[in-house]
Write a protein that holds these residues in place. Structure first.
Motif, PDB file in Angstrom:
ATOM      1  N   ARG A 506      24.008  63.463  16.757  1.00 11.30           N
ATOM      2  CA  ARG A 506      23.554  63.161  15.329  1.00 11.30           C
ATOM      3  C   ARG A 506      21.964  63.126  15.621  1.00 11.30           C
ATOM      4  NH1 ARG A 506      27.513  61.358  11.380  1.00 11.30           N
ATOM      5  NH2 ARG A 506      28.916  63.190  11.411  1.00 11.30           N
ATOM      6  N   ASP A 507      21.669  62.638  16.648  1.00 12.13           N
ATOM      7  CA  ASP A 507      20.219  62.290  16.752  1.00 12.13           C
ATOM      8  C   ASP A 507      19.317  63.520  16.778  1.00 12.13           C
ATOM      9  OD1 ASP A 507      20.853  59.746  16.612  1.00 12.13           O
ATOM     10  OD2 ASP A 507      20.025  59.240  18.374  1.00 12.13           O
ATOM     11  N   GLY A 508      18.193  63.256  16.938  1.00  9.19           N
ATOM     12  CA  GLY A 508      17.242  64.428  16.816  1.00  9.19           C
ATOM     13  C   GLY A 508      16.702  64.747  15.431  1.00  9.19           C
ATOM     14  N   LEU A 509      16.412  66.013  15.227  1.00  7.57           N
ATOM     15  CA  LEU A 509      16.132  66.501  13.907  1.00  7.57           C
ATOM     16  C   LEU A 509      16.447  67.958  14.089  1.00  7.57           C
ATOM     17  CD1 LEU A 509      14.909  65.518  11.235  1.00  7.57           C
ATOM     18  CD2 LEU A 509      12.916  66.834  11.875  1.00  7.57           C
ATOM     19  N   LEU A 510      17.323  68.378  12.802  1.00  7.53           N
ATOM     20  CA  LEU A 510      17.795  69.800  12.980  1.00  7.53           C
ATOM     21  C   LEU A 510      18.280  70.174  14.426  1.00  7.53           C
ATOM     22  CD1 LEU A 510      14.586  71.130  11.106  1.00  7.53           C
ATOM     23  CD2 LEU A 510      16.622  70.152  10.276  1.00  7.53           C
ATOM     24  N   GLY A 511      19.011  69.405  14.829  1.00  5.96           N
ATOM     25  CA  GLY A 511      19.667  69.605  16.138  1.00  5.96           C
ATOM     26  C   GLY A 511      18.928  69.901  17.283  1.00  5.96           C
ATOM     27  N   ARG A 512      17.458  69.312  17.365  1.00  5.07           N
ATOM     28  CA  ARG A 512      16.445  69.500  18.295  1.00  5.07           C
ATOM     29  C   ARG A 512      15.921  67.988  18.510  1.00  5.07           C
ATOM     30  NH1 ARG A 512      15.773  73.967  19.857  1.00  5.07           N
ATOM     31  NH2 ARG A 512      16.420  75.589  18.658  1.00  5.07           N
ATOM     32  N   LYS A 513      15.832  67.901  20.015  1.00  5.53           N
ATOM     33  CA  LYS A 513      15.427  66.544  20.137  1.00  5.53           C
ATOM     34  C   LYS A 513      14.063  66.519  21.382  1.00  5.53           C
ATOM     35  CE  LYS A 513      18.956  64.414  22.752  1.00  5.53           C
ATOM     36  NZ  LYS A 513      19.882  63.391  22.567  1.00  5.53           N
ATOM     37  N   VAL A 514      13.136  65.365  21.320  1.00  6.87           N
ATOM     38  CA  VAL A 514      12.567  65.183  22.203  1.00  6.87           C
ATOM     39  C   VAL A 514      12.963  65.206  23.485  1.00  6.87           C
ATOM     40  CG1 VAL A 514      10.414  64.188  23.085  1.00  6.87           C
ATOM     41  CG2 VAL A 514      10.800  64.615  20.502  1.00  6.87           C
ATOM     42  N   PRO A 515      12.807  65.991  24.683  1.00  9.58           N
ATOM     43  CA  PRO A 515      13.582  65.844  25.800  1.00  9.58           C
ATOM     44  C   PRO A 515      13.138  64.417  26.442  1.00  9.58           C
ATOM     45  CG  PRO A 515      12.192  68.060  26.045  1.00  9.58           C
ATOM     46  CD  PRO A 515      11.974  67.092  24.620  1.00  9.58           C
ATOM     47  N   GLU A 516      14.324  63.979  27.290  1.00 11.81           N
ATOM     48  CA  GLU A 516      14.092  62.432  27.762  1.00 11.81           C
ATOM     49  C   GLU A 516      12.731  62.195  28.411  1.00 11.81           C
ATOM     50  OE1 GLU A 516      15.810  59.605  27.156  1.00 11.81           O
ATOM     51  OE2 GLU A 516      17.264  61.134  26.722  1.00 11.81           O
ATOM     52  N   GLN A 517      12.275  63.117  29.312  1.00 12.03           N
ATOM     53  CA  GLN A 517      11.155  62.750  29.932  1.00 12.03           C
ATOM     54  C   GLN A 517       9.658  62.632  29.082  1.00 12.03           C
ATOM     55  OE1 GLN A 517      12.886  65.458  30.190  1.00 12.03           O
ATOM     56  NE2 GLN A 517      11.604  67.370  31.196  1.00 12.03           N
TER      57      GLN A 517
ATOM     58  N   GLU B  57      26.655  46.630  23.175  1.00  4.92           N
ATOM     59  CA  GLU B  57      26.008  47.615  24.298  1.00  4.92           C
ATOM     60  C   GLU B  57      26.169  47.061  25.386  1.00  4.92           C
ATOM     61  OE1 GLU B  57      24.428  50.335  23.569  1.00  4.92           O
ATOM     62  OE2 GLU B  57      24.598  50.371  21.500  1.00  4.92           O
ATOM     63  N   PRO B  58      26.744  47.672  26.541  1.00  9.99           N
ATOM     64  CA  PRO B  58      26.679  47.425  28.013  1.00  9.99           C
ATOM     65  C   PRO B  58      25.292  47.210  28.575  1.00  9.99           C
ATOM     66  CG  PRO B  58      27.516  49.425  27.677  1.00  9.99           C
ATOM     67  CD  PRO B  58      27.216  49.310  26.209  1.00  9.99           C
ATOM     68  N   THR B  59      25.303  46.135  29.272  1.00  2.00           N
ATOM     69  CA  THR B  59      23.861  45.919  29.930  1.00  2.00           C
ATOM     70  C   THR B  59      23.578  47.083  30.876  1.00  2.00           C
ATOM     71  OG1 THR B  59      24.426  43.758  29.796  1.00  2.00           O
ATOM     72  CG2 THR B  59      22.352  44.214  30.857  1.00  2.00           C
ATOM     73  N   SER B  60      24.658  47.368  31.648  1.00  2.00           N
ATOM     74  CA  SER B  60      24.361  48.477  32.616  1.00  2.00           C
ATOM     75  C   SER B  60      25.862  49.185  33.016  1.00  2.00           C
ATOM     76  CB  SER B  60      23.568  48.033  33.972  1.00  2.00           C
ATOM     77  OG  SER B  60      24.565  47.033  34.647  1.00  2.00           O
ATOM     78  N   GLY B  61      25.722  50.224  33.667  1.00  2.00           N
ATOM     79  CA  GLY B  61      26.805  51.008  34.000  1.00  2.00           C
ATOM     80  C   GLY B  61      27.436  52.064  32.869  1.00  2.00           C
ATOM     81  N   ASP B  62      28.191  52.853  33.040  1.00  2.00           N
ATOM     82  CA  ASP B  62      28.439  54.174  32.211  1.00  2.00           C
ATOM     83  C   ASP B  62      29.720  53.885  31.427  1.00  2.00           C
ATOM     84  OD1 ASP B  62      26.097  55.224  32.596  1.00  2.00           O
ATOM     85  OD2 ASP B  62      26.511  56.082  34.222  1.00  2.00           O
ATOM     86  N   VAL B  63      30.012  54.551  30.346  1.00  2.00           N
ATOM     87  CA  VAL B  63      31.257  54.714  30.054  1.00  2.00           C
ATOM     88  C   VAL B  63      31.238  56.234  29.733  1.00  2.00           C
ATOM     89  CG1 VAL B  63      32.810  54.370  27.902  1.00  2.00           C
ATOM     90  CG2 VAL B  63      31.182  52.454  28.786  1.00  2.00           C
ATOM     91  N   ILE B  64      32.278  56.815  30.100  1.00  2.00           N
ATOM     92  CA  ILE B  64      32.292  58.139  29.898  1.00  2.00           C
ATOM     93  C   ILE B  64      33.794  58.814  29.321  1.00  2.00           C
ATOM     94  CG2 ILE B  64      32.406  60.543  31.161  1.00  2.00           C
ATOM     95  CD1 ILE B  64      30.762  59.096  33.363  1.00  2.00           C
ATOM     96  N   LEU B  65      33.419  59.404  28.283  1.00  2.00           N
ATOM     97  CA  LEU B  65      34.569  59.599  27.414  1.00  2.00           C
ATOM     98  C   LEU B  65      34.919  61.227  27.510  1.00  2.00           C
ATOM     99  CD1 LEU B  65      37.172  58.647  25.402  1.00  2.00           C
ATOM    100  CD2 LEU B  65      35.599  59.385  23.700  1.00  2.00           C
ATOM    101  N   LYS B  66      35.794  61.602  27.975  1.00  2.00           N
ATOM    102  CA  LYS B  66      36.323  63.104  27.985  1.00  2.00           C
ATOM    103  C   LYS B  66      35.024  63.795  28.921  1.00  2.00           C
ATOM    104  CE  LYS B  66      39.801  65.026  25.557  1.00  2.00           C
ATOM    105  NZ  LYS B  66      40.300  65.813  24.709  1.00  2.00           N
ATOM    106  N   ALA B  75      23.774  59.343  21.884  1.00  2.00           N
ATOM    107  CA  ALA B  75      25.413  59.912  21.582  1.00  2.00           C
ATOM    108  C   ALA B  75      25.610  59.498  20.086  1.00  2.00           C
ATOM    109  CB  ALA B  75      26.310  59.123  22.526  1.00  2.00           C
ATOM    110  N   ASP B  76      26.270  60.210  19.197  1.00  2.00           N
ATOM    111  CA  ASP B  76      26.737  60.085  17.949  1.00  2.00           C
ATOM    112  C   ASP B  76      27.995  59.043  18.141  1.00  2.00           C
ATOM    113  OD1 ASP B  76      27.603  60.036  15.678  1.00  2.00           O
ATOM    114  OD2 ASP B  76      27.861  62.180  15.291  1.00  2.00           O
ATOM    115  N   ILE B  77      27.545  57.969  17.970  1.00  2.00           N
ATOM    116  CA  ILE B  77      28.530  56.766  18.240  1.00  2.00           C
ATOM    117  C   ILE B  77      29.685  56.805  16.995  1.00  2.00           C
ATOM    118  CG2 ILE B  77      27.027  54.989  17.090  1.00  2.00           C
ATOM    119  CD1 ILE B  77      29.301  54.719  20.222  1.00  2.00           C
ATOM    120  N   ASN B  78      29.186  57.169  15.848  1.00  2.00           N
ATOM    121  CA  ASN B  78      30.319  57.022  14.911  1.00  2.00           C
ATOM    122  C   ASN B  78      31.404  58.140  15.185  1.00  2.00           C
ATOM    123  OD1 ASN B  78      29.007  55.241  13.293  1.00  2.00           O
ATOM    124  ND2 ASN B  78      27.672  56.597  12.754  1.00  2.00           N
ATOM    125  N   GLU B  79      30.983  59.091  15.663  1.00  2.00           N
ATOM    126  CA  GLU B  79      31.859  60.364  16.080  1.00  2.00           C
ATOM    127  C   GLU B  79      32.836  59.828  17.095  1.00  2.00           C
ATOM    128  OE1 GLU B  79      33.887  63.418  17.432  1.00  2.00           O
ATOM    129  OE2 GLU B  79      31.991  62.669  18.408  1.00  2.00           O
TER     130      GLU B  79
END
Ligand code: ATP
Ligand code: MG
Lengths: 812, 244
Positions: A506-517, B57-66, B75-79
């Protein structure tokens, strides 16, 4: 008077009944049971209370006696022994008054209109218009009738070549020089023996003609569709004059030229035109006194303007409308003819002033009105006479109530009007602020999840809006563009996110976002541009550094010393707002520039083993805004807020002016949005109450277990959805009692609106007190009225509380 | 493996006060599996669950769903949360809404269903937890066990890919526990993927395919439900002995 007495009895009874009810419900219950024969009270005491309360309230409302009894009309009716309509009245230099009317009626009076004699008629036609100059009286009527009277001779008819002409008005320019004007371009001149047709455009319809009595050369004719003609040579040549554009298509109905420096004309609707003869000769240049119509006279159109001197004018019209302006038409005071016992079908035809204060008005069925004398024996100008400070005697309380319950009611309604809107807006402000205050969005969240939106806003939406507002030279356009752009983008954004499959981000705008780097870099750039602004040609946008330094320089020019600087915001408010904005932008912009991709707290060590950790990323912008708002409004007295908002920043005027275009022509809204005091009163009440309601609501929100928020979030609701659907509904239920208090407070606080001149209940009480000196009765009635309103409100709230109660939420 | 639903990798959480509640734990949950997490009080079980749907929020580590990392800002947390059901120890029903509204709320506002559609589905899940007859009651008028069954229904209605239970029965009287556990057992039999934090050791043994024993923020022992009868580590033995 009979009706009044009945009403006061009624009210008396109801107030007494109400009093008993308040003190002893049992008594009333027994009473009612006896009357109704059924035990209504026991069954549902609560509902009955409300009903009784309403009944008392309605009773008070019904018995509304108009406040007119203490105002006397400035006019009085003269007994006459004729009943023809009198279409025209005129005064001569010899303090004679003449009247002309139906079927050739000619009347005159030698005692300022107090008594009239009817003369023998010499024509059968209705006489419509008249003029006087140096002992000559000239009168015109239907079917081309013209009659005149020169000095002490009798009345003579002057035959005109065409009897079918429709003469609207006559004028004498000098001895032996008469003019008649009318429809189809009619302008005829009579030189003592012959008529000369001076019509030059038969498309025109002329309504009025007037000459300068001082030099007999300047003359003006006005007519339909904004036509104005002027002459410099006693009517030999007429010239068409340009009309102010607003009245180009309006019918100018009446005109009076009084000197070579002043002429007034009026349109049927009430636009006042003035010619001052400053750069040009009189009549050759016209302007509107005001582009707005100050008057609202229901339906009826104006038919006459009477110019007393260069600033005092009186206009009159159908529907018995008379209004006087003492400042050249900028403001009018209405004459209240309805105070007089006039017939229903009365029509006012003409009005003439003998001098500045005494005058005569004529109307249908032989009715003549003259200006009444005031208590000192002088003419009253025809304005309503307030019988203030004349202590009235009252036989009993009933009589007093009968007379003044109408005033009370007016005040009560005025109070309720501001209270109703105050409560609504106060609640909206309160709930918005409460949500702001509890919003967890920190600076970190904002920059992390809305980076793209922030970038677009600062680098596109804001510059574009600023360019537009500067180009269009209107802040409103800029604001409009800003909201328009934001809204379109938001909608697009939502649509695109809808379309994408649900695992999409959902983030970003219009489906685009600034790349991580690049994120960190972008944040820094954003901070930089907030700090130093953006140069875009001539429409440079100032950054926080610039805002702060510039406003500090401006403040130093205020010459304040030391502690005096706390008043700087008032010395230069717009600069202060700039400074605030600058500081508000400065903090995040510095942080953005210094960011390194993680949002750690900053450690400041101030001694060897003590260091404070602060994390500016945890700053919650929305919370800060709400806190500043509530702090300001809760730490200043309401009465000062009233004064400051109304007289200081003139919020009523601002609202009126900014909404004028939009509400124009919408009946109720136009009324509401033109009453500045009313608008200011609502704003002050709502702003103040909003601050308190915010705290109440926030407290209630804090009382909801955090698990509710977690539960809401865990099924996928957004923060705002959870607030709206789960937290707020429960919080409001919890805080109905304190909110009720707040609302009751608001009603009571509304009495402070009197300081800005809003005529609510307390102010009405003050007025009544000033007139009657019945201190106990007046303030007692005011108190009871307040009590009725607040108590009803409290009951309603109690009822709402009971109705919305949810099992398991709160302790009963 | 393809049917892996959840993968927790090296998860750790340090609370703001400095409490190191979870110290790097990893586990996987496969489709249709029910995993029980047991452990003594304060060992970090709830913390792990909350990190999984990012209520904290976890301090470190990953949670991977599917296969998708969910503990990244973008990540779209609500979804994601709408696909992870959660049942709380203290029920957390919405007190101002009737049972049926409690359940249809998410369907309407998260899934975008029409009202009648949502109601139909809500009635279905209510039937499943045997609460159909109380559909119009307010939560305040329900018994604890009934509340928890409604809470389960609420989570179920969203058709989650995985259901998290945080001590679903520990706020209940012993006689009410049975009905709730029955419901959970039925779900497990249907093949629902679940993580159950519980103190009901017997229940964990019966229902869980796998048991994770947590102690002081780490996974001390992990294995099939038989490890309850056969604890390998000393710590778990000690823990279990307090429960008998
Ligand atoms: N919000 C918090 N802030 C600080 N410390 C916390 C917070 N929540 C929990 N803790 C601490 O984290 C540790 C783990 O807590 P957690 O709730 O995960 O335990 P648990 O295994 O669920 O225990 P229980 O079986 O009693 O529910 C505990 O020491 C607790 O004190
Ligand atoms: Mg726990």
């Amino acid at each position: 008077m009979n009706i009044t007495d009945d009403n006061s009895q009624f009210l008396n009874f109801s107030i007494r009944g109400f009093y008993i009810l308040c003190t002893n419900r049992g008594t009333v219950s027994i009473l009612f049971r006896r009357i109704l024969g059924t035990p209504v009270f026991r069954k549902n005491p609560f509902r009955t209370n409300i009903i009784i309360c309403l009944i008392v309230f309605i009773l008070i409302n019904i018995s509304s006696v108009n406040a007119q009894t203490t105002i006397k009309s400035g006019w009085e009716i003269i007994d006459t022994d004729f009943d023809e309509d009198i279409f025209s009245v005129i005064s001569t230099e010899e303090d004679e008054l003449w009247g002309f009317g139906e079927s050739g009626l000619i009347i005159n009076s030698n005692d300022n209109g107090n008594s009239w004699t009817k003369l023998e008629t010499i024509v059968e036609e209705d006489l419509i218009s008249s003029d006087y100059l140096d002992g000559i009286l000239l009168v015109s009527g239907t079917n081309g009738t013209v009659i005149h009277k020169v000095q002490d001779e009798g009345w003579n008819e002057i035959n005109i070549p065409d009897k079918n002409t429709n003469i609207e008005e006559v004028a004498i320019s000098s001895a032996d020089s008469y003019f008649i004007v009318g429809s189809n371009g009619l302008i005829w001149h009579y030189d003592g023996s012959n008529w000369e047709n001076k019509t030059f455009n038969n498309q025109h319809n002329y309504n009025s003609i007037s000459f300068n009595d001082e030099n007999t050369l300047d003359g003006i004719i006005v007519g339909d569709d904004g036509i104005i003609l002027s002459t410099l040579n006693g009517g030999i040549n007429w010239e068409r004059i340009e009309t102010p554009s607003l009245v180009e298509d309006k019918d100018i109905i009446s005109l009076q030229l009084i000197s070579d420096s002043r002429a007034y004309a009026v349109t049927e609707e009430g636009y006042i035109l003035v010619s001052r003869g400053m750069d040009t000769n009189i009549g050759f240049e016209w302007e509107l006194v005001s582009n707005e119509l100050f008057l609202d006279f229901d339906d009826g159109l104006l038919n006459n303007i009477e110019v007393v001197n260069s600033i005092k004018i009186i206009i009159s019209g159908q529907n018995n409308f008379i209004a006087t302006s003492k400042n050249g038409g900028n403001a009018f005071e209405m004459h209240n003819l309805s105070l007089l016992p006039l017939d229903n079908g009365f029509i006012l035809y003409d009005l003439v002033m003998i001098d500045g204060f005494c005058g005569v008005a004529s109307g249908s069925n032989g009715t003549i009105l003259i200006t009444a004398l005031d208590e000192n024996g002088y003419c009253s100008e025809g304005l309503d006479q307030y019988l203030g400070f004349q202590i009235e005697d009252f036989n009993d309380f009933g009589q007093f109530v009968g007379k003044y319950s109408g005033w009370m009611l007016e005040g009560l309604i005025a109070t309720m009007k501001i209270v109703a809107f105050g409560i609504i807006f106060g609640f909206l402000i309160g709930i918005t602020l409460a949500i702001f205050k509890t919003a967890p969005t920190s600076l970190k969240d904002m920059i992390e999840s809305h980076l793209e939106k922030l970038l677009l806003t600062t680098w596109f939406i804001i510059p574009v809006s600023i360019i537009f507002s500067k180009a269009g030279n209107s802040k409103l356009i800029g604001i409009l563009i800003f909201f328009l752009l934001s809204l379109t983008l938001l909608i697009l954004h939502t649509i695109i996110n809808r379309k994408g499959n649900h695992s999409g981000d959902r983030d970003g705008l219009l489906g685009r976002k600034v790349p991580e780097q690049f994120r960190s870099l972008m944040i820094r750039l954003l901070g930089l541009s907030l700090l130093i602004g953006q140069p875009i040609g001539e429409y440079e946008i100032r950054g926080s550094l610039f805002l702060i330094t510039e406003s500090l320089i401006s403040f130093s020019e205020l010459n304040l010393e030391g502690i005096e600087n706390i008043f700087a915001p008032i010395g230069n408010p717009s600069v202060f707002l700039d400074l605030l904005l600058g500081i508000m932008i400065l903090i995040p912009s510095c942080m953005f520039i210094l960011n390194n991709g993680n949002y750690n707290e900053i450690e400041i060590s101030y001694s060897k083993n003590n260091n404070i950790k602060i994390n500016p990323w945890k700053l919650r912008p929305l919370n800060s805004i709400a806190t500043i708002y509530t702090d300001i409004f809760r730490n200043t007295p309401l009465i000062v807020q009233f004064l400051f908002l109304h007289f200081g920043i003139q919020i009523g005027r601002l609202i009126e002016e900014s909404t004028a275009e939009f509400v124009l022509g919408i009946p109720i809204l136009a009324d509401i949005f033109s009453d500045r005091i009313y608008l200011s009163a609502i704003c002050a009440l709502a702003f103040n109450s909003g601050a308190y309601q915010c705290e109440t609501l926030r407290g209630a929100i804090a009382a909801i277990p955090s698990g509710q928020m977690e539960a809401g979030r865990s099924i996928g609701l957004t923060y705002l959805q959870t607030m709206k659907l789960i937290i707020i509904p429960q919080a409001i239920r919890i805080c109905i009692p304190p909110l009720g208090n707040e609302m009751v407070n608001l009603v009571l606080n509304s009495s402070l609106a009197m300081v800005i001149g809003y005529t609510e209940l307390t102010r009405q009480g003050k007025l009544i007190n000033a007139i009657t000196f019945q201190i106990t009765w007046t303030w007692g009635m005011v108190m009871i009225s307040y009590f009725v309103v607040t108590w009803t409100l409290a009951l309603i709230l109690r009822r709402i509380e009971a109705k919305t109660r949810i099992p398991g939420l709160g302790i009963l | 493996m393809n049917d892996e639903i959840l993968n927790v990798k090296n998860l750790s959480k340090i609370y703001p006060g400095g409490v190191h509640a979870v110290k790097g734990i990893s586990f996987k949950v496969h489709k249709g599996e029910s995993v029980a997490i047991i452990g003594s009080s304060g060992s970090g079980k709830s913390t792990v669950l909350r990190c999984i749907n990012r209520l904290i929020e976890p301090t470190s580590g990953d949670v991977i769903l599917k296969g998708k990392k969910i503990n990244i800002p973008s990540a779209d947390i609500n979804e994601i949360r709408s696909r992870i059901g959660m049942v709380f120890q203290s029920f957390e029903l919405f007190a101002h809404l009737r049972v049926i509204q409690n359940i249809s709320l998410g369907l309407i506002h998260v899934r975008g269903m029409k009202n009648d559609e949502a109601e139909k589905l809500a009635l279905e899940v209510l039937q499943k937890v045997d609460m159909l007859d109380r559909k119009d009651a307010y939560p305040g008028n329900l018994s604890g066990g009934q509340k928890q069954r409604v809470a389960i229904a609420r989570a179920l209605a969203m058709k989650p890919e995985i259901l998290l239970f945080d001590e679903p029965t520990s706020a209940l009287d012993p006689e009410l526990i049975g009905s709730v556990l029955e419901n959970i057992r039925a779900l497990a039999d249907e093949g629902m993927t679940m993580i159950i934090v519980t103190h009901e050791i017997g229940f964990a043994r019966d229902v869980a395919d796998r048991v994770i024993y947590m102690d002081q923020g780490i996974v001390a022992e992990e294995g099939s439900s038989s490890i309850i009868d056969n604890p390998q580590t000393e710590r778990m033995q000690k823990f279990l002995s307090t429960w008998d």
